[in-house]
Structure formats: C-alpha cells, structure tokens
Design a protein around this motif. Sequence first.
Motif, PDB file in Angstrom:
ATOM      1  N   SER A  78     -52.469 -28.493 -44.442  1.00  0.00           N
ATOM      2  CA  SER A  78     -52.732 -27.622 -45.589  1.00  0.00           C
ATOM      3  C   SER A  78     -51.692 -27.755 -46.685  1.00  0.00           C
ATOM      4  O   SER A  78     -51.959 -27.458 -47.850  1.00  0.00           O
ATOM      5  N   SER A 115     -63.885 -37.546 -46.291  1.00  0.00           N
ATOM      6  CA  SER A 115     -63.577 -36.319 -47.006  1.00  0.00           C
ATOM      7  C   SER A 115     -63.507 -35.181 -45.988  1.00  0.00           C
ATOM      8  O   SER A 115     -63.337 -35.430 -44.789  1.00  0.00           O
ATOM      9  N   SER A 116     -63.620 -33.950 -46.430  1.00  0.00           N
ATOM     10  CA  SER A 116     -63.366 -32.820 -45.527  1.00  0.00           C
ATOM     11  C   SER A 116     -64.091 -31.570 -45.998  1.00  0.00           C
ATOM     12  O   SER A 116     -64.350 -31.395 -47.201  1.00  0.00           O
ATOM     13  N   VAL A 118     -62.744 -28.894 -46.330  1.00  0.00           N
ATOM     14  CA  VAL A 118     -61.813 -28.081 -47.120  1.00  0.00           C
ATOM     15  C   VAL A 118     -62.126 -28.129 -48.611  1.00  0.00           C
ATOM     16  O   VAL A 118     -61.658 -27.278 -49.369  1.00  0.00           O
ATOM     17  N   VAL A 119     -62.937 -29.109 -49.038  1.00  0.00           N
ATOM     18  CA  VAL A 119     -63.268 -29.181 -50.470  1.00  0.00           C
ATOM     19  C   VAL A 119     -64.054 -27.959 -50.922  1.00  0.00           C
ATOM     20  O   VAL A 119     -64.037 -27.606 -52.108  1.00  0.00           O
ATOM     21  N   GLY A 121     -63.551 -24.814 -50.022  1.00  0.00           N
ATOM     22  CA  GLY A 121     -62.727 -23.619 -50.144  1.00  0.00           C
ATOM     23  C   GLY A 121     -63.109 -22.564 -49.132  1.00  0.00           C
ATOM     24  O   GLY A 121     -62.332 -22.210 -48.254  1.00  0.00           O
ATOM     25  N   PRO A 172     -60.989 -26.087 -54.015  1.00  0.00           N
ATOM     26  CA  PRO A 172     -59.881 -26.315 -53.069  1.00  0.00           C
ATOM     27  C   PRO A 172     -58.873 -25.172 -53.081  1.00  0.00           C
ATOM     28  O   PRO A 172     -58.529 -24.649 -54.136  1.00  0.00           O
ATOM     29  N   SER A 174     -55.924 -25.418 -50.960  1.00  0.00           N
ATOM     30  CA  SER A 174     -54.676 -25.928 -50.410  1.00  0.00           C
ATOM     31  C   SER A 174     -54.379 -27.248 -51.097  1.00  0.00           C
ATOM     32  O   SER A 174     -55.240 -27.851 -51.748  1.00  0.00           O
ATOM     33  N   TYR A 176     -53.804 -30.086 -49.616  1.00  0.00           N
ATOM     34  CA  TYR A 176     -54.640 -31.107 -48.972  1.00  0.00           C
ATOM     35  C   TYR A 176     -56.051 -31.079 -49.544  1.00  0.00           C
ATOM     36  O   TYR A 176     -56.624 -32.127 -49.874  1.00  0.00           O
ATOM     37  N   ALA A 177     -56.610 -29.886 -49.669  1.00  0.00           N
ATOM     38  CA  ALA A 177     -57.965 -29.773 -50.202  1.00  0.00           C
ATOM     39  C   ALA A 177     -58.045 -30.325 -51.624  1.00  0.00           C
ATOM     40  O   ALA A 177     -59.001 -31.021 -51.987  1.00  0.00           O
ATOM     41  N   LYS A 180     -58.264 -34.036 -51.495  1.00  0.00           N
ATOM     42  CA  LYS A 180     -59.562 -34.556 -51.057  1.00  0.00           C
ATOM     43  C   LYS A 180     -60.605 -34.442 -52.175  1.00  0.00           C
ATOM     44  O   LYS A 180     -61.434 -35.342 -52.344  1.00  0.00           O
ATOM     45  N   ARG A 202     -67.917 -35.444 -45.316  1.00  0.00           N
ATOM     46  CA  ARG A 202     -67.111 -34.227 -45.272  1.00  0.00           C
ATOM     47  C   ARG A 202     -67.024 -33.740 -43.832  1.00  0.00           C
ATOM     48  O   ARG A 202     -67.891 -33.016 -43.338  1.00  0.00           O
TER      49      ARG A 202
END
Length: 351
Positions: A78, A115-116, A118-119, A121, A172, A174, A176-177, A180, A202
């Motif tokens: 994060s 990707s993830s 986390v994009v 939010g 995002p 964070s 990290y987010a 990404k 993702r």
Amino acid sequence: MRVLLTGAAGFIGTRIRAGLADAGHDVVAVDVMLPAAHGPDAPLPAGVRHVDVRDGSALAEVLDGVDVVCHQAAVVGSGVNAADAPSYASHNDYGTAVLLAEMFAAGCRRLVLASSMVVYGQGRFRCPEHGAVDPAPRRRADLDAGVFDQRCPVCGEPVRWALVGEDAPLRPRSLYAASKVAQEHYALAWAESSGASVVALRYHNVYGPGMPRDTPYSGVAAIFRSSLEAGDAPRVFEDGGQMRDFVHVDDVAAANVAAVESGLDGFGAFNVCSGRPVSILDVATALCEARADLGVPAPVVTGQYRSGDVRHIVADPARAAQRLGFRAAIDPADGLREFATAPLRGAGSSS
C-alpha cells in the motif's frame, strides 16, 4: 508464440511461466530480483535472466522476436507514506513507460498487463431505498464506535455491497493503487496511439502455494498462516465481515494464458477473480479448521481497524468469462483448505 514475461521469478510470475510453457509457448523469463520480494541474497532461478525493466538497452535484447509481453514486474504493497512514492513511480510507472517504448521500437504490439483491484478504491454499494450509491469514506467516529459498514449518502442507512464491474470509476487510495492506475493509463494511451493491443488483468486477492511470507508482498491469507504456525490465533480486523474475492494463483496463471492467446484488439480491462465472495473472518476460520492439528484457538475478532482500509470489494467475473473465456476453476473453500498446509516462500527463497 514467443512471450516475454517480466517478474518471472515472483509468486505469480512463476506460475504464469509454467502455465505458458505448458500451453506450448516459448517463454523469455526476466526478473530484477528485488530484495523486498525475494530476500537480500535470493539466487536467480534457472532459466530467468536478470533484467530491470527500466533499462531500455537490456529490454531491447530480450524483445527480439517477441510476439507478446506479459508484464508482471511491480513493487507492491500500500505504501506507508510519501517517501515510498518514488519507488512505486520508478519501478511500476517509469518501468512500464520504458517497456512500452522498447516494445514499439521492436515492433511488438501486444501487452498483457498485471493490474489490480486496488484501482477501484472501494467496491460498489446499493441502498435498499436509493439504489446504487457512492458512500463517502468511513468516519473515524463510526469506526471507533465499532460501526464499520458504510452508509447511504442520501438517507444515512447502511448500504449493501454489490459486484464491481470493470467500468467502475478508478479512484486509487494508496501509492500502490495510484501507480497501477498510471500503468493502465500509459498502456491505454500506447494502445490508442500505436494501434496496439492491451489486456489489463485486475487481480483480486491472490493466494496459493509459494505465496511469500513475512514480506511486503504477503497477503492476508499468508499473514493468517504465519500466525497459526507461530501458535497464535489469527487476528481479524473490524468485525471480520469485510467481503473480498480470493482467487487462486493457478487461476491467475490461467487468466494470463487466456489473455496471451485472446487476440483482442485495443485496450480491455478484466477482473481476475473467483466469483465466489468470502468474508475475511471466513478465510481465517477456514485456515484454523484446516490446521486443527496445531491446537490453535479460533480467530480473534479485534474490532480494531486500519485507516484507509476498504470495507467491501467484490468483483464481477462476467466480462472475463465472456471475452477471454476465463472462469476460475478453484473454489476458495477448496483452495484455502489446500493453502493451509501448502509450502510458502520464505524470506530469501526464490522457489
């Protein structure tokens, strides 16, 4: 096809490499072996070349004859404070920009990007009275009082979680987010300007054998495992009701193989998930029950919280099924039972 796989020595990259090879692809495997991911003295695995994706000349050498790039290399976690931002921006965003430039120069126009979730939010929510709503961030006063569910911004009543689709706004929360999201935006612009193809996968909560323990790359399932093996009950934040989608690493590998073989045009983003929501408390309980031999008591629900944590985020698997032909094969109930005794990757191990 000839596939360049970055991050090939990592937890996920290792399984993708095996999946691509099993599918008959010629894999060019590279990794920079970051100490945070592999430990300070981890050896380079056999068949993996030491390449930093920020080094354009090194990339140019390994891109020769490559049909598609499967880009897994990234700094994860994060981010604790603003001091972490340069690392994320350098490895994740600048590294991706260099990779895209070298792909263009080499005539390679197909990218599969890790990707993830986390994009997004946070997840999607519905109010029983007002339908789809976008709740404000949870208030510290509510969290201190043990009120963890988000509320409708119109009537103030608790809202229910719903599946998050790929068209949800990217917000995002964070470092990290943010990195990404930037990766996706670089890839989208590259695809549109060069007529290239990008499949952005993702990932939701990935777990499975070989997962790293006790590093910034460890997930909550590995953290619970470490507690059990130390003789301690897993400690669950909030009330344990946080809903997530846990997807097995072998399913993630299968999604990457499907993306490499998809032949899709333009830019497309896809959730990689099991499609079977599970609460964090259920994850901890499943691991405890599978390791009853350790004599560890049931999980402890602490009521504590971490600032910035997301209450619920659960993925919609439909688009990946329809367009990539990917459906997760491993039910979390079975996968977590296996994971309870599966070997993990310790600090300094590359296997």
